[in-house]
Scaffold this motif. Structure first.
Motif, PDB file in Angstrom:
ATOM      1  N   GLY A 198       0.814  -1.213   0.000  1.00  0.00           N
ATOM      2  CA  GLY A 198       0.000   0.000   0.000  1.00  0.00           C
ATOM      3  C   GLY A 198       0.840   1.252   0.000  1.00  0.00           C
ATOM      4  O   GLY A 198       1.904   1.306   0.615  1.00  0.00           O
ATOM      5  N   ARG A 199       0.341   2.263  -0.696  1.00  0.00           N
ATOM      6  CA  ARG A 199       0.984   3.577  -0.748  1.00  0.00           C
ATOM      7  C   ARG A 199      -0.071   4.603  -0.357  1.00  0.00           C
ATOM      8  O   ARG A 199      -1.000   4.860  -1.118  1.00  0.00           O
ATOM      9  N   ILE A 200       0.091   5.172   0.847  1.00  0.00           N
ATOM     10  CA  ILE A 200      -0.968   5.975   1.453  1.00  0.00           C
ATOM     11  C   ILE A 200      -0.472   7.394   1.694  1.00  0.00           C
ATOM     12  O   ILE A 200       0.631   7.611   2.197  1.00  0.00           O
ATOM     13  N   ARG A 201      -1.319   8.366   1.360  1.00  0.00           N
ATOM     14  CA  ARG A 201      -1.030   9.774   1.625  1.00  0.00           C
ATOM     15  C   ARG A 201      -2.262  10.365   2.310  1.00  0.00           C
ATOM     16  O   ARG A 201      -3.145  10.931   1.663  1.00  0.00           O
ATOM     17  N   PRO A 202      -2.353  10.243   3.653  1.00  0.00           N
ATOM     18  CA  PRO A 202      -3.573  10.608   4.378  1.00  0.00           C
ATOM     19  C   PRO A 202      -3.983  12.067   4.257  1.00  0.00           C
ATOM     20  O   PRO A 202      -5.164  12.386   4.293  1.00  0.00           O
ATOM     21  N   GLU A 203      -3.027  12.967   4.184  1.00  0.00           N
ATOM     22  CA  GLU A 203      -3.342  14.390   4.248  1.00  0.00           C
ATOM     23  C   GLU A 203      -3.516  15.028   2.879  1.00  0.00           C
ATOM     24  O   GLU A 203      -3.392  16.236   2.732  1.00  0.00           O
ATOM     25  N   SER A 204      -3.814  14.238   1.875  1.00  0.00           N
ATOM     26  CA  SER A 204      -3.998  14.805   0.541  1.00  0.00           C
ATOM     27  C   SER A 204      -5.249  14.213  -0.092  1.00  0.00           C
ATOM     28  O   SER A 204      -5.834  13.256   0.415  1.00  0.00           O
ATOM     29  N   GLY A 205      -5.650  14.766  -1.193  1.00  0.00           N
ATOM     30  CA  GLY A 205      -6.822  14.272  -1.893  1.00  0.00           C
ATOM     31  C   GLY A 205      -6.504  13.139  -2.847  1.00  0.00           C
ATOM     32  O   GLY A 205      -7.395  12.630  -3.528  1.00  0.00           O
ATOM     33  N   GLN A 206      -5.239  12.755  -2.910  1.00  0.00           N
ATOM     34  CA  GLN A 206      -4.861  11.679  -3.825  1.00  0.00           C
ATOM     35  C   GLN A 206      -5.340  10.331  -3.297  1.00  0.00           C
ATOM     36  O   GLN A 206      -5.365  10.089  -2.094  1.00  0.00           O
ATOM     37  N   ARG A 207      -5.693   9.471  -4.224  1.00  0.00           N
ATOM     38  CA  ARG A 207      -6.155   8.148  -3.835  1.00  0.00           C
ATOM     39  C   ARG A 207      -4.993   7.268  -3.370  1.00  0.00           C
ATOM     40  O   ARG A 207      -3.896   7.341  -3.908  1.00  0.00           O
ATOM     41  N   ASN A 208      -5.274   6.463  -2.363  1.00  0.00           N
ATOM     42  CA  ASN A 208      -4.293   5.474  -1.936  1.00  0.00           C
ATOM     43  C   ASN A 208      -4.142   4.416  -3.033  1.00  0.00           C
ATOM     44  O   ASN A 208      -5.123   3.995  -3.646  1.00  0.00           O
ATOM     45  N   ARG A 209      -2.912   3.983  -3.269  1.00  0.00           N
ATOM     46  CA  ARG A 209      -2.640   3.009  -4.334  1.00  0.00           C
ATOM     47  C   ARG A 209      -2.180   1.699  -3.700  1.00  0.00           C
ATOM     48  O   ARG A 209      -1.347   1.693  -2.802  1.00  0.00           O
ATOM     49  N   TRP A 210      -2.727   0.606  -4.211  1.00  0.00           N
ATOM     50  CA  TRP A 210      -2.412  -0.710  -3.671  1.00  0.00           C
ATOM     51  C   TRP A 210      -2.112  -1.687  -4.801  1.00  0.00           C
ATOM     52  O   TRP A 210      -2.736  -1.622  -5.865  1.00  0.00           O
ATOM     53  N   THR A 211      -1.188  -2.588  -4.554  1.00  0.00           N
ATOM     54  CA  THR A 211      -0.995  -3.736  -5.444  1.00  0.00           C
ATOM     55  C   THR A 211      -1.019  -4.988  -4.583  1.00  0.00           C
ATOM     56  O   THR A 211      -0.496  -5.010  -3.462  1.00  0.00           O
ATOM     57  N   TYR A 212      -1.638  -6.021  -5.132  1.00  0.00           N
ATOM     58  CA  TYR A 212      -1.800  -7.266  -4.392  1.00  0.00           C
ATOM     59  C   TYR A 212      -1.262  -8.407  -5.235  1.00  0.00           C
ATOM     60  O   TYR A 212      -1.613  -8.552  -6.415  1.00  0.00           O
ATOM     61  N   HIS A 213      -0.400  -9.228  -4.642  1.00  0.00           N
ATOM     62  CA  HIS A 213       0.254 -10.328  -5.344  1.00  0.00           C
ATOM     63  C   HIS A 213      -0.133 -11.650  -4.692  1.00  0.00           C
ATOM     64  O   HIS A 213       0.082 -11.854  -3.498  1.00  0.00           O
ATOM     65  N   PHE A 214      -0.700 -12.532  -5.517  1.00  0.00           N
ATOM     66  CA  PHE A 214      -1.094 -13.842  -5.020  1.00  0.00           C
ATOM     67  C   PHE A 214      -1.104 -14.837  -6.180  1.00  0.00           C
ATOM     68  O   PHE A 214      -1.640 -14.558  -7.260  1.00  0.00           O
ATOM     69  N   ALA A 215      -0.474 -15.998  -5.949  1.00  0.00           N
ATOM     70  CA  ALA A 215      -0.466 -17.093  -6.926  1.00  0.00           C
ATOM     71  C   ALA A 215       0.032 -16.642  -8.290  1.00  0.00           C
ATOM     72  O   ALA A 215      -0.504 -17.035  -9.321  1.00  0.00           O
ATOM     73  N   GLY A 216       1.062 -15.779  -8.288  1.00  0.00           N
ATOM     74  CA  GLY A 216       1.655 -15.350  -9.540  1.00  0.00           C
ATOM     75  C   GLY A 216       0.879 -14.272 -10.271  1.00  0.00           C
ATOM     76  O   GLY A 216       1.267 -13.862 -11.372  1.00  0.00           O
ATOM     77  N   GLU A 217      -0.203 -13.798  -9.703  1.00  0.00           N
ATOM     78  CA  GLU A 217      -1.007 -12.752 -10.333  1.00  0.00           C
ATOM     79  C   GLU A 217      -0.935 -11.462  -9.532  1.00  0.00           C
ATOM     80  O   GLU A 217      -0.700 -11.474  -8.325  1.00  0.00           O
ATOM     81  N   GLU A 218      -1.129 -10.353 -10.223  1.00  0.00           N
ATOM     82  CA  GLU A 218      -1.083  -9.032  -9.583  1.00  0.00           C
ATOM     83  C   GLU A 218      -2.389  -8.296  -9.837  1.00  0.00           C
ATOM     84  O   GLU A 218      -2.923  -8.316 -10.944  1.00  0.00           O
ATOM     85  N   ARG A 219      -2.890  -7.635  -8.793  1.00  0.00           N
ATOM     86  CA  ARG A 219      -4.086  -6.809  -8.915  1.00  0.00           C
ATOM     87  C   ARG A 219      -3.794  -5.429  -8.360  1.00  0.00           C
ATOM     88  O   ARG A 219      -3.051  -5.294  -7.386  1.00  0.00           O
TER      89      ARG A 219
END
Length: 311
Positions: free
Chosen positions: A171-192
């Motif tokens: 996770g990449r989080i910036r609480p004090e801004s209006g930007q959306r938090n960005r997440w990547t999830y890795h499982f079983a060789g796949e990325e979301r």
């Protein structure tokens, strides 16, 4: 007390069956019109709360008989890396424990703890095993804030291997801004890739894993040949036997042959070879090979899995 039983049952159903029935009050009332009949014991808790223990076998039986999914003990560990940009140059990675800080830095500890707890609360509610990195000298030698923030996920995945986690959430989080938090999830060789608040993303992870590992009441039972090598002691035999007995995906199993340290089992598995292989990998057995067995005249060829037992 009846209302407390109903609320507690809803929490249990969300853990064992996923958000499908867990978020459907009408279905819960239909399948479990009298939650008290599933209560094994209860006791008062702190702050006017009630601890309730249910008959898990009976609840799973109701779900399976009505075609609902049941997510049992096969729950992979998810390792969570959180890079947080607090603004004004304050950037850090959230670890498993709070680092030692001076009195003037206590506010940073508090906000780190609160952010981490938001993740842990959802994980506990969904029955999802999670861990944060230790951020010890080994971690800090391999991973930095820019690595995570910049999307160098391969570096993060390499650093995650020591934790033996089955899935990794970054996770990449910036609480004090209006930007959306960005997440990547890795499982079983796949990325979301996802965006959103930690609570939303943790529920997405839980829903995805529940869909992957939960066994539906309508899942077909298929015959699978399973070879397990490395069974050269009575303890090894007992350990493998207990593993197969404890897996919810396994309907039944029997030994068909023994050759050296390898035992060949015939396993009746809900969902077939793929489901069984995932459950065995989570149990600690090491996958070796997979192939189609030689068909017997008049019979459907069975998939064959090959695993290795290592104490």
């Amino acid at each position: 007390r009846a209302a407390a039983y109903r609320d507690a049952l809803e929490v249990v159903l969300l853990r064992v069956s996923g958000s499908g029935i867990g978020d459907d009050p009408q279905m819960i009332d239909l399948l479990f019109p009298n939650p008290a009949s599933y209560v094994v014991q209860f006791r008062p808790g702190e702050a006017d709360t009630l601890w309730v223990t249910f008959d898990g076998v009976a609840i799973e039986d109701v779900l399976q008989r009505n075609g609902q999914a049941v997510w049992s003990s096969e729950r992979p560990l998810t390792l969570i890396w959180l890079a947080v940009d607090w603004g004004q140059g304050e950037r850090e990675i959230i670890g498993a424990d709070d680092p030692e800080r001076g009195d003037d830095e206590s506010r940073t500890i508090d906000r780190n703890r609160l952010l981490r707890q938001r993740v842990l609360d959802v994980a506990e509610r969904r029955g999802l095993p999670v861990a944060f990195p230790l951020l010890d000298t080994e971690d800090l030698a391999n991973i930095s804030f820019p690595d995570i923030w910049g999307g160098f996920d391969e570096l993060v995945l390499d650093a995650s291997e020591r934790y033996e986690a089955s899935s990794v959430l970054i996770g990449r989080i910036r609480p004090e801004s209006g930007q959306r938090n960005r997440w990547t999830y890795h499982f079983a060789g796949e990325e979301r890739a996802w965006t959103g608040e930690p609570e939303l993303v943790m529920n997405l992870v839980a829903d995805m894993l529940a869909a992957e590992f939960a066994i539906g009441g309508d899942a077909t039972v298929q015959s699978v040949e399973l070879g397990v090598a490395g069974i050269n002691t009575v303890d090894a035999y007992g350990s493998v036997h207990r593993t197969l007995s404890d897996l919810s995906v396994v309907e039944s199993f029997a030994i068909t042959s023994v050759e050296g340290d390898r035992i060949l089992y015939r396993v009746q598995a809900h969902g077939g070879a793929e489901r069984l292989a995932r459950a065995l990998r989570l149990s600690g057995l090491i996958e070796q090979d997979r192939f189609a067995s030689t068909p017997v005249a008049g019979a459907t060829p069975a998939a064959t899995l090959e695993f290795f037992y290592s104490p």
